[in-house]
Design an enzyme around this catalytic site. Structure first.
Site: not given
Ligand code: GAR
Length: 207
Positions: A20, A97, A113, A115, A148, A151, A180
Protein backbone atom coordinates in the site's frame (compact mmCIF):
# COMPACT_ATOMS: atom_id res chain seq x y z
CA UNK A 1 -3.90 33.02 -13.21
CA UNK A 2 -3.32 29.43 -12.15
CA UNK A 3 -2.35 29.23 -8.48
CA UNK A 4 0.27 26.76 -7.32
CA UNK A 5 -1.32 24.41 -4.79
CA UNK A 6 1.07 23.27 -2.12
CA UNK A 7 1.09 19.48 -1.89
CA UNK A 8 0.42 18.02 1.54
CA UNK A 9 3.41 16.27 3.05
CA UNK A 10 2.62 12.64 3.88
CA UNK A 11 4.32 10.07 6.12
CA UNK A 12 3.51 6.39 5.63
CA UNK A 13 3.86 4.11 8.68
CA UNK A 14 4.41 0.43 7.92
CA UNK A 15 5.34 -2.84 9.60
CA UNK A 16 5.91 -5.11 6.61
CA UNK A 17 6.18 -5.36 2.84
CA UNK A 18 4.48 -2.02 2.19
CA UNK A 19 2.53 -2.69 -0.99
CA UNK A 20 0.00 0.00 0.00
CA UNK A 21 2.90 2.34 0.77
CA UNK A 22 4.31 1.73 -2.73
CA UNK A 23 0.89 2.44 -4.22
CA UNK A 24 0.71 5.78 -2.38
CA UNK A 25 4.23 6.69 -3.49
CA UNK A 26 3.37 5.81 -7.10
CA UNK A 27 0.02 7.60 -7.04
CA UNK A 28 1.56 10.72 -5.53
CA UNK A 29 4.02 11.00 -8.40
CA UNK A 30 1.24 12.30 -10.66
CA UNK A 31 1.85 16.04 -11.10
CA UNK A 32 -1.72 16.98 -10.14
CA UNK A 33 -1.89 14.69 -7.07
CA UNK A 34 -2.48 16.86 -3.97
CA UNK A 35 0.05 15.08 -1.72
CA UNK A 36 3.63 13.81 -1.76
CA UNK A 37 5.15 11.06 0.36
CA UNK A 38 8.11 12.59 2.19
CA UNK A 39 9.01 9.86 4.69
CA UNK A 40 8.31 6.21 5.45
CA UNK A 41 8.68 4.95 9.01
CA UNK A 42 8.66 1.28 10.05
CA UNK A 43 8.39 -0.08 13.58
CA UNK A 44 10.44 -3.10 12.46
CA UNK A 45 14.02 -2.89 11.20
CA UNK A 46 13.43 -5.69 8.69
CA UNK A 47 10.23 -4.29 7.15
CA UNK A 48 10.55 -4.98 3.43
CA UNK A 49 8.85 -1.70 2.57
CA UNK A 50 11.87 0.30 3.78
CA UNK A 51 14.02 -0.88 0.87
CA UNK A 52 11.15 -0.42 -1.57
CA UNK A 53 10.69 3.18 -0.39
CA UNK A 54 14.41 3.95 -0.69
CA UNK A 55 14.42 2.47 -4.20
CA UNK A 56 11.68 5.02 -4.98
CA UNK A 57 13.87 7.81 -3.60
CA UNK A 58 11.87 8.32 -0.39
CA UNK A 59 13.53 8.78 3.01
CA UNK A 60 12.82 5.62 5.03
CA UNK A 61 13.54 5.13 8.74
CA UNK A 62 13.25 2.17 11.04
CA UNK A 63 12.14 3.16 14.55
CA UNK A 64 11.77 -0.30 16.11
CA UNK A 65 9.37 -0.34 19.03
CA UNK A 66 11.54 -3.00 20.64
CA UNK A 67 14.29 -0.42 21.13
CA UNK A 68 12.10 1.57 23.54
CA UNK A 69 11.08 0.86 27.12
CA UNK A 70 7.46 1.94 26.60
CA UNK A 71 4.87 2.71 23.94
CA UNK A 72 4.99 6.38 24.99
CA UNK A 73 8.73 6.61 24.34
CA UNK A 74 8.42 4.85 21.00
CA UNK A 75 5.59 7.16 19.92
CA UNK A 76 7.59 10.20 21.07
CA UNK A 77 10.39 9.13 18.73
CA UNK A 78 7.93 8.63 15.86
CA UNK A 79 6.38 12.04 16.58
CA UNK A 80 9.79 13.68 16.54
CA UNK A 81 10.54 12.12 13.13
CA UNK A 82 7.16 13.30 11.80
CA UNK A 83 7.80 16.84 13.03
CA UNK A 84 11.33 16.83 11.58
CA UNK A 85 9.87 15.89 8.19
CA UNK A 86 7.17 18.61 8.53
CA UNK A 87 4.43 16.07 7.90
CA UNK A 88 0.80 17.17 7.35
CA UNK A 89 -0.89 13.75 7.02
CA UNK A 90 -0.01 10.31 8.42
CA UNK A 91 -1.07 7.17 6.52
CA UNK A 92 -1.01 3.86 8.35
CA UNK A 93 -0.42 1.10 5.81
CA UNK A 94 -0.17 -2.30 7.41
CA UNK A 95 1.15 -0.65 10.59
CA UNK A 96 0.47 -3.42 13.07
CA UNK A 97 0.70 -1.41 16.31
CA UNK A 98 -2.12 -0.21 18.49
CA UNK A 99 -1.76 3.55 18.78
CA UNK A 100 -2.23 5.42 22.05
CA UNK A 101 -5.10 7.89 22.53
CA UNK A 102 -2.51 10.70 22.90
CA UNK A 103 -0.97 9.95 19.51
CA UNK A 104 -4.44 9.65 17.93
CA UNK A 105 -5.45 13.04 19.36
CA UNK A 106 -2.27 14.68 18.08
CA UNK A 107 -3.13 13.58 14.51
CA UNK A 108 -6.92 13.55 14.66
CA UNK A 109 -8.44 14.32 11.27
CA UNK A 110 -4.99 14.00 9.71
CA UNK A 111 -4.29 10.27 10.21
CA UNK A 112 -5.70 7.59 7.87
CA UNK A 113 -5.70 3.79 7.99
CA UNK A 114 -6.51 1.05 5.50
CA UNK A 115 -8.33 -1.99 6.80
CA UNK A 116 -8.97 -5.17 4.80
CA UNK A 117 -12.74 -5.42 5.27
CA UNK A 118 -15.88 -3.41 4.63
CA UNK A 119 -16.07 -1.73 8.03
CA UNK A 120 -17.89 -1.81 10.38
CA UNK A 121 -17.76 -5.55 9.58
CA UNK A 122 -14.76 -7.59 10.68
CA UNK A 123 -12.56 -5.38 12.82
CA UNK A 124 -9.19 -6.56 14.07
CA UNK A 125 -7.08 -9.33 12.59
CA UNK A 126 -7.81 -12.22 10.19
CA UNK A 127 -10.53 -10.31 8.37
CA UNK A 128 -10.61 -12.68 5.38
CA UNK A 129 -11.10 -15.69 7.66
CA UNK A 130 -13.83 -13.73 9.46
CA UNK A 131 -15.55 -12.98 6.14
CA UNK A 132 -15.44 -16.62 5.01
CA UNK A 133 -16.70 -17.77 8.40
CA UNK A 134 -19.62 -15.30 8.25
CA UNK A 135 -20.50 -16.44 4.73
CA UNK A 136 -20.73 -12.93 3.25
CA UNK A 137 -20.85 -12.75 -0.56
CA UNK A 138 -19.33 -9.25 -0.67
CA UNK A 139 -16.07 -8.27 1.05
CA UNK A 140 -13.52 -5.49 0.49
CA UNK A 141 -11.46 -2.74 2.07
CA UNK A 142 -11.97 0.54 3.88
CA UNK A 143 -9.88 3.68 4.32
CA UNK A 144 -10.93 5.63 7.38
CA UNK A 145 -9.78 8.41 9.69
CA UNK A 146 -8.06 7.00 12.77
CA UNK A 147 -9.89 7.55 16.05
CA UNK A 148 -9.37 6.07 19.49
CA UNK A 149 -11.50 2.96 18.86
CA UNK A 150 -9.72 0.30 16.82
CA UNK A 151 -10.92 0.17 13.19
CA UNK A 152 -13.91 2.40 13.86
CA UNK A 153 -13.09 5.90 12.60
CA UNK A 154 -15.17 7.75 10.00
CA UNK A 155 -15.05 6.12 6.57
CA UNK A 156 -13.44 7.95 3.63
CA UNK A 157 -13.52 5.30 0.87
CA UNK A 158 -14.45 1.67 0.40
CA UNK A 159 -14.22 -0.85 -2.43
CA UNK A 160 -16.15 -4.12 -2.57
CA UNK A 161 -15.11 -7.39 -4.17
CA UNK A 162 -17.13 -10.59 -4.67
CA UNK A 163 -16.55 -13.62 -2.52
CA UNK A 164 -16.40 -16.62 -4.87
CA UNK A 165 -17.24 -20.26 -4.32
CA UNK A 166 -14.11 -22.07 -3.22
CA UNK A 167 -12.36 -18.92 -1.97
CA UNK A 168 -9.71 -19.43 0.70
CA UNK A 169 -8.21 -16.78 2.98
CA UNK A 170 -5.30 -16.60 0.52
CA UNK A 171 -7.40 -16.02 -2.61
CA UNK A 172 -9.55 -13.48 -0.78
CA UNK A 173 -6.48 -11.67 0.57
CA UNK A 174 -5.17 -11.33 -2.97
CA UNK A 175 -8.48 -10.08 -4.39
CA UNK A 176 -8.93 -7.50 -1.64
CA UNK A 177 -5.30 -6.33 -1.84
CA UNK A 178 -5.76 -5.75 -5.57
CA UNK A 179 -8.35 -3.05 -4.77
CA UNK A 180 -6.68 -1.66 -1.63
CA UNK A 181 -4.01 0.22 -3.54
CA UNK A 182 -6.31 2.30 -5.72
CA UNK A 183 -8.71 2.85 -2.81
CA UNK A 184 -5.98 4.24 -0.56
CA UNK A 185 -4.60 6.57 -3.22
CA UNK A 186 -8.13 7.86 -3.93
CA UNK A 187 -8.89 8.39 -0.22
CA UNK A 188 -5.62 10.21 0.43
CA UNK A 189 -6.31 12.52 -2.51
CA UNK A 190 -9.75 13.35 -1.06
CA UNK A 191 -8.24 14.26 2.32
CA UNK A 192 -5.18 16.08 0.97
CA UNK A 193 -7.33 18.22 -1.31
CA UNK A 194 -9.72 19.07 1.53
CA UNK A 195 -12.65 17.31 -0.21
CA UNK A 196 -13.04 14.88 2.70
CA UNK A 197 -12.80 16.37 6.18
CA UNK A 198 -13.41 14.81 9.58
CA UNK A 199 -15.97 16.86 11.54
CA UNK A 200 -17.76 15.84 14.73
CA UNK A 201 -16.86 12.19 14.25
CA UNK A 202 -18.13 12.05 10.64
CA UNK A 203 -16.49 12.42 7.24
CA UNK A 204 -17.88 15.45 5.44
CA UNK A 205 -17.44 15.42 1.65
CA UNK A 206 -17.47 18.36 -0.73
CA UNK A 207 -16.81 18.66 -4.45
C1 GAR B 1 -3.01 -4.77 4.00
O1 GAR B 1 -3.88 -5.77 3.53
C2 GAR B 1 -3.73 -3.87 4.99
O2 GAR B 1 -5.08 -3.63 4.65
C3 GAR B 1 -3.62 -4.66 6.25
O3 GAR B 1 -2.31 -5.18 6.24
C4 GAR B 1 -1.91 -5.39 4.87
C5 GAR B 1 -0.59 -4.69 4.67
O4 GAR B 1 -0.08 -5.00 3.40
N1 GAR B 1 -3.84 -3.86 7.42
C6 GAR B 1 -4.42 -4.29 8.52
O5 GAR B 1 -4.77 -5.44 8.66
C7 GAR B 1 -4.60 -3.25 9.59
N2 GAR B 1 -5.50 -3.71 10.58
P1 GAR B 1 1.02 -4.09 2.74
O6 GAR B 1 2.18 -3.99 3.76
O7 GAR B 1 1.44 -4.84 1.52
O8 GAR B 1 0.43 -2.75 2.45
Amino acid sequence: MIGVIKKKRVAVLISGRGSNMSALIAGAKAPDYPAEVVVVIANKADAGGLEAARADGIAALAIPHRDFASKAEHEAAVSAALRAAEVDIVCLAGYMRLISPEFVREWEGRMLNIHPSLLPLFRGLHTHEQALEAGVRIHGCTVHFVTEGMDEGPIIAQTAVSVKTGDTPATLTERVLSVEHETYARALALVASGKAVMQNGRTVFSD
